[in-house]
Design a protein around this motif. Structure first.
Motif, PDB file in Angstrom:
ATOM      1  N   LEU A  64      83.881  -5.769  32.457  1.00 52.36           N
ATOM      2  CA  LEU A  64      85.303  -6.117  32.494  1.00 52.36           C
ATOM      3  C   LEU A  64      86.135  -5.298  31.513  1.00 52.36           C
ATOM      4  O   LEU A  64      87.360  -5.356  31.549  1.00 52.36           O
ATOM      5  N   VAL A  65      85.490  -4.541  30.648  1.00 51.89           N
ATOM      6  CA  VAL A  65      86.221  -3.741  29.657  1.00 51.89           C
ATOM      7  C   VAL A  65      87.112  -2.715  30.347  1.00 51.89           C
ATOM      8  O   VAL A  65      88.282  -2.541  29.988  1.00 51.89           O
ATOM      9  N   LEU A  66      86.597  -2.038  31.349  1.00 52.55           N
ATOM     10  CA  LEU A  66      87.372  -1.006  32.035  1.00 52.55           C
ATOM     11  C   LEU A  66      88.585  -1.575  32.775  1.00 52.55           C
ATOM     12  O   LEU A  66      89.698  -1.069  32.599  1.00 52.55           O
ATOM     13  N   PRO A  67      88.444  -2.642  33.586  1.00 52.23           N
ATOM     14  CA  PRO A  67      89.642  -3.183  34.231  1.00 52.23           C
ATOM     15  C   PRO A  67      90.649  -3.760  33.225  1.00 52.23           C
ATOM     16  O   PRO A  67      91.860  -3.659  33.434  1.00 52.23           O
ATOM     17  N   MET A  68      90.152  -4.319  32.143  1.00 50.84           N
ATOM     18  CA  MET A  68      91.079  -4.837  31.124  1.00 50.84           C
ATOM     19  C   MET A  68      91.840  -3.693  30.457  1.00 50.84           C
ATOM     20  O   MET A  68      93.027  -3.811  30.172  1.00 50.84           O
ATOM     21  N   SER A  69      91.167  -2.579  30.220  1.00 48.13           N
ATOM     22  CA  SER A  69      91.870  -1.435  29.624  1.00 48.13           C
ATOM     23  C   SER A  69      92.891  -0.867  30.606  1.00 48.13           C
ATOM     24  O   SER A  69      93.968  -0.417  30.192  1.00 48.13           O
ATOM     25  N   ILE A  70      92.600  -0.912  31.892  1.00 47.01           N
ATOM     26  CA  ILE A  70      93.567  -0.469  32.902  1.00 47.01           C
ATOM     27  C   ILE A  70      94.807  -1.356  32.856  1.00 47.01           C
ATOM     28  O   ILE A  70      95.942  -0.858  32.872  1.00 47.01           O
ATOM     29  N   LEU A  71      94.602  -2.664  32.791  1.00 45.94           N
ATOM     30  CA  LEU A  71      95.739  -3.584  32.713  1.00 45.94           C
ATOM     31  C   LEU A  71      96.555  -3.380  31.435  1.00 45.94           C
ATOM     32  O   LEU A  71      97.792  -3.410  31.465  1.00 45.94           O
ATOM     33  N   LEU A 112      95.296   6.048  36.969  1.00 51.71           N
ATOM     34  CA  LEU A 112      94.728   6.398  38.273  1.00 51.71           C
ATOM     35  C   LEU A 112      93.261   6.789  38.140  1.00 51.71           C
ATOM     36  O   LEU A 112      92.413   6.327  38.907  1.00 51.71           O
ATOM     37  N   TYR A 113      92.962   7.624  37.155  1.00 51.63           N
ATOM     38  CA  TYR A 113      91.578   8.045  36.955  1.00 51.63           C
ATOM     39  C   TYR A 113      90.687   6.842  36.638  1.00 51.63           C
ATOM     40  O   TYR A 113      89.580   6.726  37.192  1.00 51.63           O
ATOM     41  N   LEU A 114      91.143   5.953  35.778  1.00 47.88           N
ATOM     42  CA  LEU A 114      90.320   4.802  35.402  1.00 47.88           C
ATOM     43  C   LEU A 114      90.091   3.849  36.577  1.00 47.88           C
ATOM     44  O   LEU A 114      88.996   3.293  36.719  1.00 47.88           O
ATOM     45  N   VAL A 115      91.095   3.668  37.415  1.00 45.92           N
ATOM     46  CA  VAL A 115      90.926   2.792  38.587  1.00 45.92           C
ATOM     47  C   VAL A 115      89.877   3.368  39.527  1.00 45.92           C
ATOM     48  O   VAL A 115      88.966   2.657  39.972  1.00 45.92           O
ATOM     49  N   VAL A 116      89.981   4.654  39.826  1.00 46.96           N
ATOM     50  CA  VAL A 116      89.010   5.273  40.737  1.00 46.96           C
ATOM     51  C   VAL A 116      87.633   5.320  40.087  1.00 46.96           C
ATOM     52  O   VAL A 116      86.610   5.097  40.748  1.00 46.96           O
ATOM     53  N   HIS A 117      87.580   5.565  38.777  1.00 43.76           N
ATOM     54  CA  HIS A 117      86.295   5.584  38.077  1.00 43.76           C
ATOM     55  C   HIS A 117      85.632   4.207  38.121  1.00 43.76           C
ATOM     56  O   HIS A 117      84.417   4.103  38.345  1.00 43.76           O
ATOM     57  N   PHE A 118      86.418   3.155  37.935  1.00 47.55           N
ATOM     58  CA  PHE A 118      85.858   1.805  38.004  1.00 47.55           C
ATOM     59  C   PHE A 118      85.343   1.504  39.413  1.00 47.55           C
ATOM     60  O   PHE A 118      84.252   0.946  39.576  1.00 47.55           O
ATOM     61  N   ALA A 119      86.095   1.895  40.435  1.00 40.55           N
ATOM     62  CA  ALA A 119      85.637   1.680  41.806  1.00 40.55           C
ATOM     63  C   ALA A 119      84.341   2.452  42.068  1.00 40.55           C
ATOM     64  O   ALA A 119      83.445   1.958  42.764  1.00 40.55           O
ATOM     65  N   THR A 120      84.236   3.646  41.497  1.00 41.93           N
ATOM     66  CA  THR A 120      83.014   4.432  41.640  1.00 41.93           C
ATOM     67  C   THR A 120      81.836   3.736  40.968  1.00 41.93           C
ATOM     68  O   THR A 120      80.739   3.670  41.534  1.00 41.93           O
ATOM     69  N   LEU A 121      82.054   3.201  39.780  1.00 39.55           N
ATOM     70  CA  LEU A 121      80.978   2.488  39.085  1.00 39.55           C
ATOM     71  C   LEU A 121      80.522   1.258  39.862  1.00 39.55           C
ATOM     72  O   LEU A 121      79.331   0.972  39.940  1.00 39.55           O
ATOM     73  N   VAL A 122      81.474   0.532  40.444  1.00 37.44           N
ATOM     74  CA  VAL A 122      81.120  -0.641  41.244  1.00 37.44           C
ATOM     75  C   VAL A 122      80.341  -0.224  42.480  1.00 37.44           C
ATOM     76  O   VAL A 122      79.357  -0.873  42.858  1.00 37.44           O
ATOM     77  N   ALA A 123      80.736   0.882  43.112  1.00 31.29           N
ATOM     78  CA  ALA A 123      80.034   1.344  44.316  1.00 31.29           C
ATOM     79  C   ALA A 123      78.622   1.818  44.003  1.00 31.29           C
ATOM     80  O   ALA A 123      77.735   1.713  44.852  1.00 31.29           O
ATOM     81  N   GLU A 124      78.402   2.348  42.799  1.00 33.60           N
ATOM     82  CA  GLU A 124      77.081   2.866  42.434  1.00 33.60           C
ATOM     83  C   GLU A 124      76.115   1.772  41.994  1.00 33.60           C
ATOM     84  O   GLU A 124      74.922   2.009  41.930  1.00 33.60           O
ATOM     85  N   THR A 125      76.608   0.592  41.707  1.00 33.16           N
ATOM     86  CA  THR A 125      75.776  -0.474  41.169  1.00 33.16           C
ATOM     87  C   THR A 125      75.146  -1.287  42.297  1.00 33.16           C
ATOM     88  O   THR A 125      75.842  -1.782  43.177  1.00 33.16           O
ATOM     89  N   ASP A 126      73.823  -1.421  42.239  1.00 28.94           N
ATOM     90  CA  ASP A 126      73.103  -2.196  43.242  1.00 28.94           C
ATOM     91  C   ASP A 126      73.095  -3.684  42.920  1.00 28.94           C
ATOM     92  O   ASP A 126      72.929  -4.507  43.796  1.00 28.94           O
ATOM     93  N   GLN A 127      73.236  -4.014  41.682  1.00 28.22           N
ATOM     94  CA  GLN A 127      73.064  -5.387  41.233  1.00 28.22           C
ATOM     95  C   GLN A 127      74.385  -5.969  40.743  1.00 28.22           C
ATOM     96  O   GLN A 127      75.401  -5.308  40.745  1.00 28.22           O
TER      97      GLN A 127
END
Length: 178
Positions: free
Chosen positions: A133-140, A111-126
């Motif tokens: 992809l390392v974080l979503p792969m580790s979640i899987l 749960l923490y990693l999913v929300v953390h990944f969504a936060t990282l995506v929201a903070e990225t402008d580019q």
């Protein structure tokens, strides 16, 4: 000798208190981050608000999970509950075995990693780099490992809540699985 070993379980109280204190800190941090998000609405209403709200959500969800984990430690390993008291508690507060605690811990990390990944995506402008992809792969991989652990003998089945409700308390459980 047995009485001494049984009294050592109260060391778990320190773990439970520590986890719940950490949850209080995370609630405080989450609320402060959310307060700062209101300031960003006035000063920088673009991406900063989204990122601040996602960070606050990340912290608040982690605090909730820590409360659940602290209660599970206390009620699962510290306090002997009567069947009436046990039935009165919500299912999320009662842990019957170390295997269930382990499963809860893995769920907490996912749960923490999913929300953390969504936060990282929201903070990225580019556009994200390929190494994002390392974080979503580790979640899987963690979700797959959790599924394997849940399907292992002696760990119960994933999502089988009916068997959890009908289990005897951990202190009275038999060793039929051995």
């Amino acid at each position: 000798m047995i009485n001494i070993l049984l009294k050592l379980r109260f060391v778990m109280a320190l773990a439970s208190i520590g986890v719940i204190a950490a949850a209080g800190l995370m609630f405080w941090e989450g609320l402060l981050t959310l307060w700062h998000a209101f300031a960003y609405v006035r000063t920088d209403p673009d991406l900063a608000v989204i990122a601040a709200v996602m960070r606050a959500t990340d912290k608040l969800l982690f605090a909730i999970v820590l409360v659940i984990f602290g209660c599970a430690i206390a009620l699962g390993f510290l306090v002997d509950l009567s069947p009436e008291q046990r039935a009165a508690l919500p299912d999320w507060m009662v842990i019957d075995s170390v295997a269930e605690l382990k499963n809860l811990f893995i769920q907490m990390i996912i749960l923490y990693l999913v929300v953390h990944f969504a936060t990282l995506v929201a903070e990225t402008d580019q556009m994200l780099q390929w190494n994002a992809l390392v974080l979503p792969m580790s979640i899987l991989l963690l979700a797959g490992a959790m599924r394997l652990i849940a399907d292992a003998p002696g760990h119960g089945h994933h999502g089988d809540h009916a068997s959890v409700q009908n289990k005897p308390p951990a202190s009275n459980a038999s060793t039929d699985d051995a």
